[in-house]
Design a protein around this motif. Sequence first.
Motif, PDB file in Angstrom:
ATOM      1  N   LYS A  68     -26.005 -59.165  15.172  1.00 40.46           N
ATOM      2  CA  LYS A  68     -26.870 -57.980  15.194  1.00 40.46           C
ATOM      3  C   LYS A  68     -27.769 -57.922  13.971  1.00 40.46           C
ATOM      4  O   LYS A  68     -28.957 -57.588  14.078  1.00 40.46           O
ATOM      5  CB  LYS A  68     -26.013 -56.722  15.276  1.00 40.46           C
ATOM      6  CG  LYS A  68     -25.208 -56.591  16.557  1.00 40.46           C
ATOM      7  CD  LYS A  68     -24.446 -55.277  16.568  1.00 40.46           C
ATOM      8  CE  LYS A  68     -23.608 -55.135  17.809  1.00 40.46           C
ATOM      9  NZ  LYS A  68     -22.888 -53.835  17.850  1.00 40.46           N
ATOM     10  N   GLN A  69     -27.206 -58.234  12.812  1.00 40.17           N
ATOM     11  CA  GLN A  69     -27.986 -58.164  11.589  1.00 40.17           C
ATOM     12  C   GLN A  69     -29.144 -59.166  11.619  1.00 40.17           C
ATOM     13  O   GLN A  69     -30.272 -58.852  11.236  1.00 40.17           O
ATOM     14  CB  GLN A  69     -27.089 -58.439  10.373  1.00 40.17           C
ATOM     15  CG  GLN A  69     -26.079 -57.350  10.074  1.00 40.17           C
ATOM     16  CD  GLN A  69     -24.841 -57.400  10.963  1.00 40.17           C
ATOM     17  OE1 GLN A  69     -24.700 -58.279  11.811  1.00 40.17           O
ATOM     18  NE2 GLN A  69     -23.936 -56.467  10.756  1.00 40.17           N
ATOM     19  N   VAL A 181     -30.124 -53.119  19.281  1.00 48.12           N
ATOM     20  CA  VAL A 181     -29.019 -53.777  18.588  1.00 48.12           C
ATOM     21  C   VAL A 181     -27.813 -52.846  18.462  1.00 48.12           C
ATOM     22  O   VAL A 181     -26.667 -53.246  18.668  1.00 48.12           O
ATOM     23  CB  VAL A 181     -29.486 -54.277  17.200  1.00 48.12           C
ATOM     24  CG1 VAL A 181     -28.301 -54.729  16.376  1.00 48.12           C
ATOM     25  CG2 VAL A 181     -30.478 -55.417  17.352  1.00 48.12           C
ATOM     26  N   LYS A 182     -28.062 -51.575  18.135  1.00 44.22           N
ATOM     27  CA  LYS A 182     -26.973 -50.617  17.967  1.00 44.22           C
ATOM     28  C   LYS A 182     -26.243 -50.339  19.278  1.00 44.22           C
ATOM     29  O   LYS A 182     -25.047 -50.017  19.272  1.00 44.22           O
ATOM     30  CB  LYS A 182     -27.509 -49.296  17.403  1.00 44.22           C
ATOM     31  CG  LYS A 182     -27.914 -49.352  15.950  1.00 44.22           C
ATOM     32  CD  LYS A 182     -26.719 -49.539  15.019  1.00 44.22           C
ATOM     33  CE  LYS A 182     -25.839 -48.341  14.948  1.00 44.22           C
ATOM     34  NZ  LYS A 182     -24.737 -48.502  13.959  1.00 44.22           N
ATOM     35  N   SER A 183     -26.939 -50.447  20.389  1.00 41.86           N
ATOM     36  CA  SER A 183     -26.322 -50.113  21.679  1.00 41.86           C
ATOM     37  C   SER A 183     -25.454 -51.232  22.240  1.00 41.86           C
ATOM     38  O   SER A 183     -24.676 -51.004  23.166  1.00 41.86           O
ATOM     39  CB  SER A 183     -27.405 -49.752  22.703  1.00 41.86           C
ATOM     40  OG  SER A 183     -28.226 -50.877  22.967  1.00 41.86           O
ATOM     41  N   VAL A 184     -25.587 -52.437  21.693  1.00 40.96           N
ATOM     42  CA  VAL A 184     -24.796 -53.571  22.191  1.00 40.96           C
ATOM     43  C   VAL A 184     -23.346 -53.422  21.729  1.00 40.96           C
ATOM     44  O   VAL A 184     -23.089 -53.171  20.547  1.00 40.96           O
ATOM     45  CB  VAL A 184     -25.379 -54.905  21.690  1.00 40.96           C
ATOM     46  CG1 VAL A 184     -24.475 -56.071  22.087  1.00 40.96           C
ATOM     47  CG2 VAL A 184     -26.767 -55.113  22.255  1.00 40.96           C
ATOM     48  N   LYS A 216     -20.407 -48.112  14.249  1.00 41.18           N
ATOM     49  CA  LYS A 216     -20.284 -47.958  12.801  1.00 41.18           C
ATOM     50  C   LYS A 216     -20.658 -49.220  12.033  1.00 41.18           C
ATOM     51  O   LYS A 216     -20.666 -49.225  10.808  1.00 41.18           O
ATOM     52  CB  LYS A 216     -18.857 -47.549  12.438  1.00 41.18           C
ATOM     53  CG  LYS A 216     -18.485 -46.144  12.900  1.00 41.18           C
ATOM     54  CD  LYS A 216     -17.075 -45.783  12.462  1.00 41.18           C
ATOM     55  CE  LYS A 216     -16.722 -44.364  12.880  1.00 41.18           C
ATOM     56  NZ  LYS A 216     -15.341 -43.997  12.463  1.00 41.18           N
ATOM     57  N   GLU A 217     -20.958 -50.291  12.736  1.00 43.14           N
ATOM     58  CA  GLU A 217     -21.327 -51.533  12.060  1.00 43.14           C
ATOM     59  C   GLU A 217     -22.656 -51.370  11.334  1.00 43.14           C
ATOM     60  O   GLU A 217     -23.622 -50.826  11.887  1.00 43.14           O
ATOM     61  CB  GLU A 217     -21.433 -52.664  13.083  1.00 43.14           C
ATOM     62  CG  GLU A 217     -21.808 -54.005  12.480  1.00 43.14           C
ATOM     63  CD  GLU A 217     -21.906 -55.108  13.537  1.00 43.14           C
ATOM     64  OE1 GLU A 217     -22.178 -56.257  13.157  1.00 43.14           O
ATOM     65  OE2 GLU A 217     -21.698 -54.815  14.722  1.00 43.14           O
ATOM     66  N   ASN A 218     -22.707 -51.844  10.114  1.00 40.04           N
ATOM     67  CA  ASN A 218     -23.916 -51.731   9.296  1.00 40.04           C
ATOM     68  C   ASN A 218     -24.926 -52.798   9.702  1.00 40.04           C
ATOM     69  O   ASN A 218     -24.698 -53.996   9.503  1.00 40.04           O
ATOM     70  CB  ASN A 218     -23.562 -51.856   7.815  1.00 40.04           C
ATOM     71  CG  ASN A 218     -24.757 -51.609   6.919  1.00 40.04           C
ATOM     72  OD1 ASN A 218     -25.823 -51.196   7.380  1.00 40.04           O
ATOM     73  ND2 ASN A 218     -24.601 -51.849   5.626  1.00 40.04           N
ATOM     74  N   ILE A 219     -26.032 -52.360  10.294  1.00 42.95           N
ATOM     75  CA  ILE A 219     -27.087 -53.292  10.730  1.00 42.95           C
ATOM     76  C   ILE A 219     -27.987 -53.685   9.567  1.00 42.95           C
ATOM     77  O   ILE A 219     -28.533 -54.779   9.529  1.00 42.95           O
ATOM     78  CB  ILE A 219     -27.928 -52.672  11.861  1.00 42.95           C
ATOM     79  CG1 ILE A 219     -27.032 -52.219  13.014  1.00 42.95           C
ATOM     80  CG2 ILE A 219     -28.960 -53.665  12.367  1.00 42.95           C
ATOM     81  CD1 ILE A 219     -26.215 -53.333  13.624  1.00 42.95           C
ATOM     82  N   PHE A 220     -28.130 -52.793   8.588  1.00 46.03           N
ATOM     83  CA  PHE A 220     -29.016 -53.053   7.446  1.00 46.03           C
ATOM     84  C   PHE A 220     -28.278 -53.803   6.354  1.00 46.03           C
ATOM     85  O   PHE A 220     -28.358 -53.446   5.171  1.00 46.03           O
ATOM     86  CB  PHE A 220     -29.555 -51.734   6.895  1.00 46.03           C
ATOM     87  CG  PHE A 220     -30.412 -50.973   7.862  1.00 46.03           C
ATOM     88  CD1 PHE A 220     -31.731 -51.321   8.072  1.00 46.03           C
ATOM     89  CD2 PHE A 220     -29.877 -49.912   8.575  1.00 46.03           C
ATOM     90  CE1 PHE A 220     -32.519 -50.623   8.965  1.00 46.03           C
ATOM     91  CE2 PHE A 220     -30.653 -49.200   9.477  1.00 46.03           C
ATOM     92  CZ  PHE A 220     -31.978 -49.554   9.675  1.00 46.03           C
TER      93      PHE A 220
END
Length: 373
Positions: A68-69, A181-184, A216-220
Amino acid sequence: MTWRALKHFFGGAMGVFTTQTLLSSVGVSRNRATPGAIAINWILKDGAGRVGKMLFARQGKKFDYDLKQLRFAGDLLMELGAGVELATSAVPHLFLPLACAANVAKNVAAVTSTSTRTPIYKAYAKGENIGDVTAKGECVGNIADLLGTGLSILISKRNPSLLASFAFLSCGYVFSSYQEVKSVVLNTLNRARFTVAVESFIKTGQVPSLKEGNSKENIFSPPWLKHTPVVLGPTFGDAFQDPASFLATQTLFEKERYIVTYNPSKDKIYALLKDQAKSDDILKAAFHAHVLLYFVRLSNVNQSLRNRNKYGQSKLESPIPTNSDFVAHVAESCKIVSSSYGVFKSKAAEQGWIMSDSLLNPGRARLCELKEQ
């Protein structure tokens, strides 16, 4: 897929403006150059992009670790490339270097998008239908791209502000990319999702669901930035600031295939792996490292509060733990891990998480035991 379609819509619309700008800058619209020179410049631009794509493709294994990142970072790079392409209209005499740089950025972004697409489609597949899911997903993307292209052609005939158009379309593209990305929802535990799961387990005794853990995963958090507080598989020199700290902790891990330590000078937790460490040992080492990190942070907070009560607001900084404090934290974490690691694994499995060390991306350094001859 809704957010993916919207992203392709904005991307298709942006493509009209960037292509129009490039053609104008290279001299097609104003006849500033001969057809041969125009063709050479265009070929050099595309060639530079393909070379960049091939070089970046060597990093392909890393796409599985932080999917995702990297996907979101790739979309940001795509917009950067589009911005550089539009900049050629302001300095057409620098067309070749700017166009080459933009094409390298966009091709690198394309590799990232292509490499991370299949694992996302795999998350949708309920059986051996990954080909069907991929075909329909690409269809949705192409339809949205065509709609965006068509609408942008109609708008471009009215000669809108290039800067305003880029700002609007770029914001729409980036926002859609982030939401996509957040919705996956992935059921594998990479470092970011593993951190979320372990921290939740330490604080509540429960492992988050797949949807909650992914949200809750940090994408940034780009994986190339080495700011993570936990280092898995480091070298001996990075982990220990002096031989005494190694000797103080070595005996606590005689029965384990790893050693977890804290380096106060770098304020990081290090999980060293022994040469006989297996997959489960790597997972346990990562779990242990996060437990120790929790104890260290808790100790620092408590000490800061005591300093504030004693000295007032001027003593708020976290002190560096002494060697005895550090050994006590490690010993305490060993007791917690021995009784809770199995519980964590079972609860993670109940929630549908797949435990695999391969996505934790451990370093290659291993501790080897020296045997007397």
